[in-house]
Structures are given as C-alpha cells and as structure tokens.
Design a protein around this motif. Structure first.
Motif, PDB file in Angstrom:
ATOM      1  N   PHE A 162       0.842  -1.193   0.000  1.00 19.15           N
ATOM      2  CA  PHE A 162       0.000   0.000   0.000  1.00 19.15           C
ATOM      3  C   PHE A 162       0.874   1.238   0.000  1.00 19.15           C
ATOM      4  CE2 PHE A 162      -3.005  -3.103   1.230  1.00 19.15           C
ATOM      5  CZ  PHE A 162      -4.240  -2.621   0.848  1.00 19.15           C
ATOM      6  N   ALA A 163       0.546   2.165  -0.873  1.00 17.66           N
ATOM      7  CA  ALA A 163       1.231   3.447  -0.911  1.00 17.66           C
ATOM      8  C   ALA A 163       0.628   4.313   0.196  1.00 17.66           C
ATOM      9  CB  ALA A 163       1.067   4.100  -2.281  1.00 17.66           C
ATOM     10  N   THR A 164       1.195   4.194   1.400  1.00 18.61           N
ATOM     11  CA  THR A 164       0.752   5.001   2.536  1.00 18.61           C
ATOM     12  C   THR A 164       1.743   6.146   2.733  1.00 18.61           C
ATOM     13  OG1 THR A 164       1.894   3.483   4.031  1.00 18.61           O
ATOM     14  CG2 THR A 164      -0.471   3.153   3.748  1.00 18.61           C
ATOM     15  N   PRO A 165       1.287   7.264   3.263  1.00 19.22           N
ATOM     16  CA  PRO A 165       2.194   8.413   3.426  1.00 19.22           C
ATOM     17  C   PRO A 165       3.419   8.060   4.283  1.00 19.22           C
ATOM     18  CG  PRO A 165      -0.088   9.072   3.792  1.00 19.22           C
ATOM     19  CD  PRO A 165      -0.081   7.577   3.706  1.00 19.22           C
ATOM     20  N   PHE A 166       4.547   8.664   3.913  1.00 18.39           N
ATOM     21  CA  PHE A 166       5.750   8.516   4.734  1.00 18.39           C
ATOM     22  C   PHE A 166       5.434   8.966   6.152  1.00 18.39           C
ATOM     23  CE2 PHE A 166       7.973   9.203   0.557  1.00 18.39           C
ATOM     24  CZ  PHE A 166       8.527   7.934   0.485  1.00 18.39           C
ATOM     25  N   GLU A 167       5.999   8.283   7.103  1.00 12.89           N
ATOM     26  CA  GLU A 167       5.871   8.622   8.531  1.00 12.89           C
ATOM     27  C   GLU A 167       4.469   8.389   9.086  1.00 12.89           C
ATOM     28  OE1 GLU A 167       8.703   9.353  10.266  1.00 12.89           O
ATOM     29  OE2 GLU A 167       9.787   9.204   8.360  1.00 12.89           O
ATOM     30  N   ALA A 168       3.556   7.805   8.329  1.00 10.01           N
ATOM     31  CA  ALA A 168       2.206   7.538   8.836  1.00 10.01           C
ATOM     32  C   ALA A 168       2.153   6.276   9.687  1.00 10.01           C
ATOM     33  CB  ALA A 168       1.216   7.422   7.672  1.00 10.01           C
ATOM     34  N   MET A 169       3.162   5.406   9.523  1.00 13.71           N
ATOM     35  CA  MET A 169       3.178   4.142  10.259  1.00 13.71           C
ATOM     36  C   MET A 169       4.600   3.884  10.776  1.00 13.71           C
ATOM     37  SD  MET A 169       0.792   1.698   7.859  1.00 13.71           S
ATOM     38  CE  MET A 169       0.754   0.371   9.057  1.00 13.71           C
ATOM     39  N   VAL A 170       4.948   4.573  11.833  1.00 18.90           N
ATOM     40  CA  VAL A 170       6.272   4.425  12.427  1.00 18.90           C
ATOM     41  C   VAL A 170       6.131   3.598  13.697  1.00 18.90           C
ATOM     42  CG1 VAL A 170       8.252   5.659  13.401  1.00 18.90           C
ATOM     43  CG2 VAL A 170       6.985   6.651  11.473  1.00 18.90           C
ATOM     44  N   ASP A 171       6.896   2.499  13.792  1.00 16.54           N
ATOM     45  CA  ASP A 171       6.792   1.642  14.973  1.00 16.54           C
ATOM     46  C   ASP A 171       7.463   2.293  16.182  1.00 16.54           C
ATOM     47  OD1 ASP A 171       9.566   1.069  14.892  1.00 16.54           O
ATOM     48  OD2 ASP A 171       9.272  -0.791  13.784  1.00 16.54           O
ATOM     49  N   THR A 172       7.351   1.658  17.340  1.00 18.60           N
ATOM     50  CA  THR A 172       7.896   2.242  18.565  1.00 18.60           C
ATOM     51  C   THR A 172       9.419   2.249  18.587  1.00 18.60           C
ATOM     52  OG1 THR A 172       7.622   0.130  19.719  1.00 18.60           O
ATOM     53  CG2 THR A 172       5.851   1.763  19.964  1.00 18.60           C
ATOM     54  N   ASP A 173      10.061   1.578  17.646  1.00 24.24           N
ATOM     55  CA  ASP A 173      11.518   1.667  17.501  1.00 24.24           C
ATOM     56  C   ASP A 173      11.921   2.819  16.580  1.00 24.24           C
ATOM     57  OD1 ASP A 173      12.090  -0.522  19.121  1.00 24.24           O
ATOM     58  OD2 ASP A 173      12.088  -1.939  17.442  1.00 24.24           O
ATOM     59  N   LEU A 208       5.218   0.541   5.567  1.00 24.17           N
ATOM     60  CA  LEU A 208       3.997   0.579   4.782  1.00 24.17           C
ATOM     61  C   LEU A 208       3.407  -0.828   4.849  1.00 24.17           C
ATOM     62  CD1 LEU A 208       4.529  -0.931   1.801  1.00 24.17           C
ATOM     63  CD2 LEU A 208       5.729   1.179   1.372  1.00 24.17           C
ATOM     64  N   PRO A 209       2.100  -0.948   4.842  1.00 26.94           N
ATOM     65  CA  PRO A 209       1.485  -2.276   4.956  1.00 26.94           C
ATOM     66  C   PRO A 209       1.511  -3.032   3.637  1.00 26.94           C
ATOM     67  CG  PRO A 209      -0.192  -0.571   5.000  1.00 26.94           C
ATOM     68  CD  PRO A 209       1.124   0.120   4.877  1.00 26.94           C
ATOM     69  N   LYS A 210       1.534  -4.352   3.749  1.00 20.51           N
ATOM     70  CA  LYS A 210       1.415  -5.195   2.562  1.00 20.51           C
ATOM     71  C   LYS A 210       0.565  -6.408   2.917  1.00 20.51           C
ATOM     72  CE  LYS A 210       5.702  -7.859   3.045  1.00 20.51           C
ATOM     73  NZ  LYS A 210       6.895  -8.336   2.384  1.00 20.51           N
ATOM     74  N   LEU A 211      -0.197  -6.846   1.941  1.00 15.69           N
ATOM     75  CA  LEU A 211      -1.047  -8.027   2.077  1.00 15.69           C
ATOM     76  C   LEU A 211      -0.444  -9.140   1.253  1.00 15.69           C
ATOM     77  CD1 LEU A 211      -4.625  -6.530   1.546  1.00 15.69           C
ATOM     78  CD2 LEU A 211      -3.242  -6.590   3.635  1.00 15.69           C
TER      79      LEU A 211
END
Length: 165
Positions: A115-126, A131-134
C-alpha cells in the motif's frame, strides 16, 4: 503536471462501510479468524489507535504496477509516490490499508500487494517507518509491513495499492 495513468490502473477494491470503529477491533477480528498479523502491524496499530472515518466512504482502491507509472528499472519509493500523486491518485491512509485485509479474501497464493501510505504515517515504537502489505502463502492470509524509507527500492513488477480521488 498530471499524467493520465487511469487506463493503466485496475480497480481493486471498493469500501462502502467499515464494520469497526478502530483498527484495534479490526486486528483482533483478523487474528481470531486465523489471519497472520505481523508484530509490526500490531505495534503500529496499538501506537496510533487508528479510527475509521465513515464520512470518507465510499473509498475506491486501485492496483498499479511500478512499470505502469513509467519506471523501467529499480526505483526509489519517493519517486514512485511523486508519480502517484502527480498522476491524480492519492496515497492510502493506514486504517484503510489495514481494513482492506478484511475484504480481500480471495487473494492468489504468492501475491504480495504493498500500500502506498504516506511517509511517517506508520512508524513503529523503535522509530522505523513502514507501509502495509497483504500477502497469501502457506494457505494463510497475511498482513505485514515493508520499510517505508524514501530511498527504499522497488521494481517494475511490484504492485502498489493507491486510492482514487
């Protein structure tokens, strides 16, 4: 300048309704139904507590190959995103990408969709952006992640999910 790539995208999924209020509920249901949810997805969903906005429905998602965006060789993610946006398409919000796993049930074995998700929209706690993928493999539906660095490399055969305006 907008490039017309609409004839090179394929409508992939239409979301008319969200069955949950937030992604935490969605992830719990996926796990209960034997979907594989990666630890990074769980971490990011817990961190952000993404909520679904029913006012933005319906949502049309399209599939596009990197080569159909005009790239013939290995390409940096930032260039792919620039081309997506200049082509009149939108990036996909994290919650929409995650919810899509609930709806995409007949995925072919061996297919992996990013998925083309915005940069920095899904940053883990590390502090690592994703970006998500199925995917589907070993008779299991997966929701995982891939690195979302601007310089991450993708290839012409890679598919991305984008959102229609």
């Amino acid at each position: 300048m907008k490039t017309n790539i609409s004839n090179r995208t394929t409508e992939w999924l239409k979301i008319d309704n969200f069955k949950f209020d937030n992604c935490n509920e969605c992830i719990a249901t996926l796990k209960k139904n034997n979907f594989y949810v990666s630890p990074w997805i769980e971490n990011i969903v817990k961190k952000y507590n993404f909520k679904f906005d029913k006012k933005k429905l319906p949502i049309i998602l399209n599939k596009v190959k990197v080569k159909d965006l005009g790239f013939s060789g290995p390409t940096e993610l930032k260039k792919i995103y620039e081309k997506i946006e200049s082509s009149g398409l939108n990036l996909v919000s994290p919650e929409v990408a995650i919810y899509s796993r609930m709806l995409y049930l007949n995925q072919p074995t061996g297919e992996w969709l990013r998925f083309a998700t915005p940069f920095e929209a899904m940053v883990d706690t590390d502090g690592v952006p994703h970006l998500p993928k199925l995917g589907k493999a070993l008779e299991t539906n997966f929701i995982e992640t891939y690195w979302s660095y601007p310089n991450a490399i993708f290839h012409p055969h890679n598919d991305f999910i984008v959102q229609s305006k």
